[in-house]
Enzyme design. Sequence first.
Site, PDB file in Angstrom:
ATOM      1  N   GLU A 131     -38.739  45.375 -10.057  1.00 39.24           N
ATOM      2  CA  GLU A 131     -38.209  46.481  -9.601  1.00 39.24           C
ATOM      3  C   GLU A 131     -37.639  47.424 -10.735  1.00 39.24           C
ATOM      4  OE1 GLU A 131     -35.529  44.528  -6.571  1.00 39.24           O
ATOM      5  OE2 GLU A 131     -37.388  43.759  -5.859  1.00 39.24           O
TER       6      GLU A 131
ATOM      7  N   GLU B 114     -42.350  36.118 -12.353  1.00 47.18           N
ATOM      8  CA  GLU B 114     -42.535  36.617 -11.123  1.00 47.18           C
ATOM      9  C   GLU B 114     -43.658  37.567 -11.104  1.00 47.18           C
ATOM     10  OE1 GLU B 114     -38.289  36.507  -9.244  1.00 47.18           O
ATOM     11  OE2 GLU B 114     -38.481  38.587 -10.276  1.00 47.18           O
TER      12      GLU B 114
ATOM     13  N   ASN C 213     -30.913  36.061  -6.899  1.00 47.99           N
ATOM     14  CA  ASN C 213     -30.926  37.684  -7.210  1.00 47.99           C
ATOM     15  C   ASN C 213     -30.470  38.585  -5.902  1.00 47.99           C
ATOM     16  OD1 ASN C 213     -31.194  40.355  -7.806  1.00 47.99           O
ATOM     17  ND2 ASN C 213     -33.584  40.128  -8.170  1.00 47.99           N
TER      18      ASN C 213
ATOM     19  N   GLY D 230     -40.630  39.636  -2.572  1.00 45.37           N
ATOM     20  CA  GLY D 230     -40.399  40.264  -1.427  1.00 45.37           C
ATOM     21  C   GLY D 230     -41.434  40.365  -0.235  1.00 45.37           C
TER      22      GLY D 230
ATOM     23  N   HIS E 180     -36.350  42.890 -14.641  1.00 48.98           N
ATOM     24  CA  HIS E 180     -36.897  42.733 -12.919  1.00 48.98           C
ATOM     25  C   HIS E 180     -38.026  43.658 -12.899  1.00 48.98           C
ATOM     26  CE1 HIS E 180     -37.189  42.289  -8.731  1.00 48.98           C
ATOM     27  NE2 HIS E 180     -36.669  40.930  -9.010  1.00 48.98           N
TER      28      HIS E 180
ATOM     29  N   SER F  28     -40.836  35.288  -3.290  1.00 45.52           N
ATOM     30  CA  SER F  28     -40.799  34.666  -2.012  1.00 45.52           C
ATOM     31  C   SER F  28     -40.589  33.306  -1.851  1.00 45.52           C
ATOM     32  CB  SER F  28     -42.170  35.026  -1.171  1.00 45.52           C
ATOM     33  OG  SER F  28     -42.346  36.355  -1.380  1.00 45.52           O
TER      34      SER F  28
ATOM     35  N   LYS G 163     -29.836  41.571  -5.756  1.00 45.69           N
ATOM     36  CA  LYS G 163     -30.325  43.011  -5.482  1.00 45.69           C
ATOM     37  C   LYS G 163     -29.145  44.003  -5.234  1.00 45.69           C
ATOM     38  CE  LYS G 163     -34.894  41.206  -4.993  1.00 45.69           C
ATOM     39  NZ  LYS G 163     -36.193  41.535  -4.674  1.00 45.69           N
TER      40      LYS G 163
HETATM   41  C1  PEP Z   1     -36.768  38.622  -6.772  1.00 48.35           C
HETATM   42  O1  PEP Z   1     -36.449  39.633  -6.366  1.00 48.35           O
HETATM   43  O2  PEP Z   1     -36.520  38.125  -8.022  1.00 48.35           O
HETATM   44  C2  PEP Z   1     -37.606  37.702  -6.152  1.00 48.35           C
HETATM   45  C3  PEP Z   1     -38.243  36.601  -6.320  1.00 48.35           C
HETATM   46  O3  PEP Z   1     -37.529  38.263  -4.495  1.00 48.35           O
HETATM   47  P1  PEP Z   1     -38.016  37.432  -3.503  1.00 48.35           P
HETATM   48  O4  PEP Z   1     -37.516  35.969  -3.541  1.00 48.35           O
HETATM   49  O5  PEP Z   1     -37.342  37.887  -2.151  1.00 48.35           O
HETATM   50  O6  PEP Z   1     -39.464  37.699  -3.358  1.00 48.35           O
END
Ligand code: PEP
Length: 248
Positions: A96, A166, A9, A172, A94, A212, A11
Amino acid sequence: MRTPVIAGNWKMNNTIAAAEKLIGELKPLVKDAKAEVVICVPYTAIQKAAELTRGTNIKVGAENVAWADKGAFTGEISAEMLKEVGAEYVIIGHSERRQMFGETDETVCMRTAQALKNGLKPIVCVGETLAEREGNKTEEVVKRQTEGAFKGLAAADLDNVIIAYEPVWAIGTGKTATAEQANETIKYIRSVVSSLYGKATADKLRIQYGGSMNPANASSLMAPPDIDGGLIGGASLKAEDFSKVVNY
Ligand code: PEP
């Protein structure tokens, strides 16, 4: 057996030029991957990404899709438009989007239905916040989000869906769920799908972990039986890191 799927992803990162460089580096590094490989990229980079990955094992996705076919939806992008430029997958709901852009279980559901109607494969994100985990609400939240996303869908639709579990507190932040925590919640999500659509559908459904995930923790997070790959944010922006996760 479910084939694991590792999806990046990006972003709001990477211009077309940066996408070209990253994909160029990535292709040789993931060409022998056992997992399915997807990169979900900004709208402006989809066409270039689709061109550059044609004939390879890398598939391209978008990061959102409108719930309507067309019309007065300023700033939105339709499934037809995404298909036209070569997207096969699309991330929906997501955290976000849920936290910053007012995405709700209802809009996630409408977007998911619209993606499926147009032959795009949705990667539907669910996950609890830290306060919800600490308040023992994880199961209640992922159940509500899962049931909400799939309202009105038939069991056969689920063949083209991926769920990404998630935990919001792990996105993040550098904090990951333990493999046990991730597997436990993913197993629970699978049981929710099983009560909606039956065991056979739930057993086929791929459920990723995201939060992460990186080269150092990918193999342990991918080891438990219910975890079918990952949705990768930060670590998908460097070809070497993403390829190490892909080739866990
Ligand atoms: C994500 O944005 O879906 C995600 C898992 O980000 P990160 O791997 O940076 O935590």
